[in-house]
Design a protein around this motif. Structure first.
Motif, PDB file in Angstrom:
ATOM      1  N   ASP A 115       1.161  -0.986  -0.316  1.00 45.75           N
ATOM      2  CA  ASP A 115       0.162   0.033   0.105  1.00 45.75           C
ATOM      3  C   ASP A 115       1.022   1.627  -0.110  1.00 45.75           C
ATOM      4  O   ASP A 115       1.329   1.300   0.953  1.00 45.75           O
ATOM      5  CB  ASP A 115      -0.888  -0.584   1.131  1.00 45.75           C
ATOM      6  CG  ASP A 115      -1.944   1.103   1.076  1.00 45.75           C
ATOM      7  OD1 ASP A 115      -2.078   1.233   0.272  1.00 45.75           O
ATOM      8  OD2 ASP A 115      -2.233   1.409   2.112  1.00 45.75           O
ATOM      9  N   GLY A 116       1.301   1.944  -0.726  1.00 42.84           N
ATOM     10  CA  GLY A 116       2.623   2.587  -1.326  1.00 42.84           C
ATOM     11  C   GLY A 116       3.539   2.487  -0.567  1.00 42.84           C
ATOM     12  O   GLY A 116       4.192   1.792  -1.597  1.00 42.84           O
ATOM     13  N   SER A 117       3.925   2.995   0.233  1.00 40.79           N
ATOM     14  CA  SER A 117       5.567   2.511   0.555  1.00 40.79           C
ATOM     15  C   SER A 117       5.511   1.285   2.076  1.00 40.79           C
ATOM     16  O   SER A 117       6.294   0.891   2.184  1.00 40.79           O
ATOM     17  CB  SER A 117       6.747   3.604   1.365  1.00 40.79           C
ATOM     18  OG  SER A 117       5.729   4.202   1.973  1.00 40.79           O
ATOM     19  N   ASN A 118       4.311   1.156   1.989  1.00 41.59           N
ATOM     20  CA  ASN A 118       4.044   0.271   3.488  1.00 41.59           C
ATOM     21  C   ASN A 118       3.582  -1.171   2.991  1.00 41.59           C
ATOM     22  O   ASN A 118       2.794  -1.226   1.925  1.00 41.59           O
ATOM     23  CB  ASN A 118       2.600   0.245   4.440  1.00 41.59           C
ATOM     24  CG  ASN A 118       2.754   2.067   4.433  1.00 41.59           C
ATOM     25  OD1 ASN A 118       3.824   2.043   5.361  1.00 41.59           O
ATOM     26  ND2 ASN A 118       1.220   2.666   4.622  1.00 41.59           N
ATOM     27  N   GLY A 182      -6.485   5.290  -6.046  1.00 38.08           N
ATOM     28  CA  GLY A 182      -7.249   6.145  -5.531  1.00 38.08           C
ATOM     29  C   GLY A 182      -5.368   6.980  -5.280  1.00 38.08           C
ATOM     30  O   GLY A 182      -4.847   6.942  -5.558  1.00 38.08           O
ATOM     31  N   ALA A 183      -6.267   7.701  -4.143  1.00 38.10           N
ATOM     32  CA  ALA A 183      -5.339   8.960  -3.934  1.00 38.10           C
ATOM     33  C   ALA A 183      -4.192   8.193  -2.508  1.00 38.10           C
ATOM     34  O   ALA A 183      -5.162   7.386  -2.487  1.00 38.10           O
ATOM     35  CB  ALA A 183      -5.642   9.947  -3.575  1.00 38.10           C
ATOM     36  N   GLY A 184      -3.499   7.977  -3.592  1.00 42.41           N
ATOM     37  CA  GLY A 184      -2.305   6.787  -2.627  1.00 42.41           C
ATOM     38  C   GLY A 184      -1.682   6.306  -3.118  1.00 42.41           C
ATOM     39  O   GLY A 184      -0.881   5.355  -2.727  1.00 42.41           O
ATOM     40  N   GLY A 185      -2.194   5.673  -3.974  1.00 45.27           N
ATOM     41  CA  GLY A 185      -2.480   4.107  -4.953  1.00 45.27           C
ATOM     42  C   GLY A 185      -1.635   4.108  -6.376  1.00 45.27           C
ATOM     43  O   GLY A 185      -1.087   5.513  -6.223  1.00 45.27           O
ATOM     44  N   ALA A 189      -2.309  -0.809  -6.834  1.00 43.49           N
ATOM     45  CA  ALA A 189      -2.720  -1.091  -6.058  1.00 43.49           C
ATOM     46  C   ALA A 189      -3.797  -2.251  -6.573  1.00 43.49           C
ATOM     47  O   ALA A 189      -3.911  -2.750  -5.545  1.00 43.49           O
ATOM     48  CB  ALA A 189      -3.344   0.278  -6.110  1.00 43.49           C
ATOM     49  N   GLN A 227       6.182   4.482  -7.438  1.00 45.83           N
ATOM     50  CA  GLN A 227       7.516   5.439  -5.887  1.00 45.83           C
ATOM     51  C   GLN A 227       8.509   4.583  -5.637  1.00 45.83           C
ATOM     52  O   GLN A 227       9.678   4.482  -5.576  1.00 45.83           O
ATOM     53  CB  GLN A 227       7.577   6.894  -5.382  1.00 45.83           C
ATOM     54  CG  GLN A 227       6.144   5.709  -3.878  1.00 45.83           C
ATOM     55  CD  GLN A 227       6.137   6.618  -2.851  1.00 45.83           C
ATOM     56  OE1 GLN A 227       6.720   7.450  -2.510  1.00 45.83           O
ATOM     57  NE2 GLN A 227       4.822   6.398  -2.333  1.00 45.83           N
ATOM     58  N   TRP A 238      -0.843  16.321  -8.433  1.00 44.22           N
ATOM     59  CA  TRP A 238      -2.043  15.817  -8.311  1.00 44.22           C
ATOM     60  C   TRP A 238      -3.383  16.267  -7.577  1.00 44.22           C
ATOM     61  O   TRP A 238      -4.862  16.669  -7.910  1.00 44.22           O
ATOM     62  CB  TRP A 238      -2.227  14.080  -7.811  1.00 44.22           C
ATOM     63  CG  TRP A 238      -2.075  14.297  -6.100  1.00 44.22           C
ATOM     64  CD1 TRP A 238      -0.645  13.653  -6.177  1.00 44.22           C
ATOM     65  CD2 TRP A 238      -3.175  13.853  -5.572  1.00 44.22           C
ATOM     66  NE1 TRP A 238      -1.103  13.838  -4.846  1.00 44.22           N
ATOM     67  CE2 TRP A 238      -2.048  14.100  -4.277  1.00 44.22           C
ATOM     68  CE3 TRP A 238      -4.609  14.034  -5.132  1.00 44.22           C
ATOM     69  CZ2 TRP A 238      -2.881  13.837  -3.120  1.00 44.22           C
ATOM     70  CZ3 TRP A 238      -5.119  13.667  -4.262  1.00 44.22           C
ATOM     71  CH2 TRP A 238      -4.542  13.852  -2.984  1.00 44.22           C
ATOM     72  N   SER A 278     -12.758   5.840  -5.126  1.00 40.24           N
ATOM     73  CA  SER A 278     -12.196   6.902  -4.615  1.00 40.24           C
ATOM     74  C   SER A 278     -11.516   8.715  -5.584  1.00 40.24           C
ATOM     75  O   SER A 278     -12.913   8.833  -6.361  1.00 40.24           O
ATOM     76  CB  SER A 278     -11.256   7.189  -3.720  1.00 40.24           C
ATOM     77  OG  SER A 278     -10.839   8.371  -2.995  1.00 40.24           O
TER      78      SER A 278
END
Lengths: 379, 379
Positions: A115-118, A182-185, A189, A227, A238, A278
């Motif tokens: 999930d992103g960098s997690n 969504g945002a952050g993805g 994702a 990223q 964005w 989202s």
């Protein structure tokens, strides 16, 4: 030959982890391995070997607030911390440990999503709700492919799913679902957290969905790719609405033609679907209003967005085969989704369906939505 | 429209991480973010926010024994632990933290590779040695594709790299490199730890390597795919030599025909190369002796294996264009590689090259080897 192979194997085994990098994943001489998470009867037990830790907590998506401090685990005499819960309802739950204040993955669990960098461990509780989230018997192909966006000034990566049998049937034309995060993805994702390949594999294998191509682009106009690749950022933030519009333009004017040129895609509006969660739901709505004749299947998920009576009229004129709006009834965008529903109903949008689920702005809902609307496409 | 998009964006921002899963990757209100690792001047600093930890160590591939207890980090008044080293020689180094005895990833570093069940952060030190390990300008496609193995009784996943321009040139036939991992690895080892896509992208872009397809199968006869997919194990344990032979048979009798049927592959021995590290080097040697006419380019890496004078004679008769054997001079298989070198030299193997590097049984060597021998293939 066989004998020498055995000698090599023995050497490999003796060398152990100290100098042999490829072997670091083995359990040489470390004794019986712990299991975590362990589903047994009606309970699930999580374990962490942490003899020198003072406080170990666990956070999990089954908790009311998974983002809080979590629940304390209990240390046994062997230095292993444990935490047992009654098996929660079938779903994929992410979880992590907090060791003396530091978030830590479960080293015993190879089942991980990004999930992103997690990187988050997953617990899959089997049941009807999750029956399409595991591996099917037959698998489509999942590719990372790159396209050039003149609009965004970037060479960009996208994830493309082609269904089982695609390569063996070069003359067959397939419908295409454009599936937006969504945002952050990013472009991974939906394939990582959303289980898109597994859901489509299972639905297609069961005959519940049409074999389709599924395109999962990167929806951040400033990113060439996730990223994790370490590429420099592009110029279009964005968070600026005009840059989100640039991305929607790239989607409809660059990605759709790229896919239809390079894949066996059926290039008709009746064979194009767009869905997004989202921020990606916002992209979906904007793509449908700016390009009303492009997609006959439109599915905004957990999203709010502006539509006018004129927008609805234009879509009706273009002939939408399904307008499927979904939201969780505790989502912070619930009221926005209801407002959009009202505009669509007042405009008497054809083939409009509103899907209400429990819960909020979470992947358990987005997997459920994909598993539901994918069965309604291209029929 | 723009106004409502802004409202949605504001809502998303306000909601923060508490209920919005896709947003968990953002840094809402958490203040200026720490950087780790930070390359600055001639040093690299690693940081971890761990105010409640008692002892934090760091382990890294630049240390003499990265698998040991590591080196202590130092706690600042702000609760942030730091550790600074003089910038090591250009290479990709994996590292991790040990927080009160528990191995932990660096949450500030999105650059991660997977080694079996371990997700390890990477530090890429730029320089000549690593210039092909980052992203090129033009990218090939990386796919996860499935094939059916009757020999192993499994539907199995493999990773396929096709070079930039492949899809646009359907009539062009490409040579194929079969690239095999070691024990403990899987079909993602070479693309994750080995940087195979980046190395090939860069070499091809610079005109240093021929555009080629690269096939990275799963070399464990008991696995359908990487264990991260959670599929049940097959019946053939990799530690039994006869099962390794089954895998080699599947490679040559099932995977090679599958690739040549489904890709624009040039199906001639002069356009087939095989290379593998450690266990995969054993597979490479066995494939070359069991199927001497199949591959004109043979590259065992950090491997020992049995070859007889007759094996060498058969390969010479088949017409090998390159036999490239590489090993690190502190590898625990160094003597085995020298023994194999002796057999090949005594048999006067044509086009034989022995490549000695510093160091041992590690990915820094395998990346170096791929970057080196890929320039010698199909020329």
């Amino acid at each position: 030959m066989k004998k020498l192979f055995s000698i090599v194997a023995t050497l490999l085994l003796m060398a152990g982890a100290a100098s042999a990098q490829e072997l670091s994943n083995f359990n040489f001489g470390r004794g019986p391995q712990l299991v975590s998470p362990e589903l047994k009867g009606d309970s699930v037990t999580f374990r962490l070997n942490a003899n020198y830790a003072t406080v170990v907590n666990i956070c999990g998506a089954w908790m009311e607030n998974p983002w809080g401090a979590g629940e304390p685990m209990h240390k046994g005499l062997n230095g292993v911390w444990e935490y047992t819960i009654a098996t929660p309802a079938p779903e994929i739950y992410t979880y992590w440990f907090v060791v003396d204040g530091v978030k830590t993955a479960d080293p015993l669990n190879v089942f991980v999503q990004r999930d992103g960098s997690n990187y988050l461990n997953m617990l899959l509780v089997p049941g009807e709700r999750t029956e399409n989230y595991g591996e099917a018997t037959k698998h489509g192909t999942v590719s990372h492919r790159w396209y050039t966006s003149s609009i965004l000034g970037l060479n960009r990566r996208l994830t493309v799913y082609t269904p089982y049998g695609y390569e063996e049937n070069p003359k067959k034309k397939y419908p295409v679902l454009y599936l937006l995060h969504g945002a952050g993805g990013d472009e991974e994702a939906w394939s990582s957290m959303g289980r898109a390949a597994q859901i489509l594999d299972n639905l297609i294998e069961k005959g519940l969905a049409e074999p389709m191509i599924c395109v999962m682009p990167n929806g951040n106009p400033n990113q060439a790719a996730a990223q994790t690749l370490g590429l420099p950022q592009g110029e279009f933030d964005w968070r600026k609405p005009e840059n989100r519009t640039l991305y929607v333009r790239s989607l409809c004017e660059e990605i759709v033609p790229f896919i239809e040129k390079n894949y066996h895609a059926d290039a008709k509006p009746a064979k194009r679907a767009i869905a997004g969660l989202s921020m990606g739901g916002g992209h979906t709505i904007q793509a449908s209003t700016l390009y009303p004749a492009m997609f006959d299947y439109i599915c905004p998920l957990s999203a709010a967005g502006a539509m006018t009576a004129e927008d609805v009229a234009k879509l009706k004129k273009a002939g939408v085969k399904l307008y499927w709006l979904a939201c969780g009834n505790t989502d912070f965008l619930w009221q926005g989704a209801l407002d959009l529903k009202k505009v669509l109903e007042e405009g008497q949008m054809d083939n409009f369906e509103f899907y209400e689920s429990e819960g909020g702005h979470v992947w358990s809902n987005w997997r459920l939505y994909l598993n539901t609307f994918a069965q309604k496409l291209f029929k």
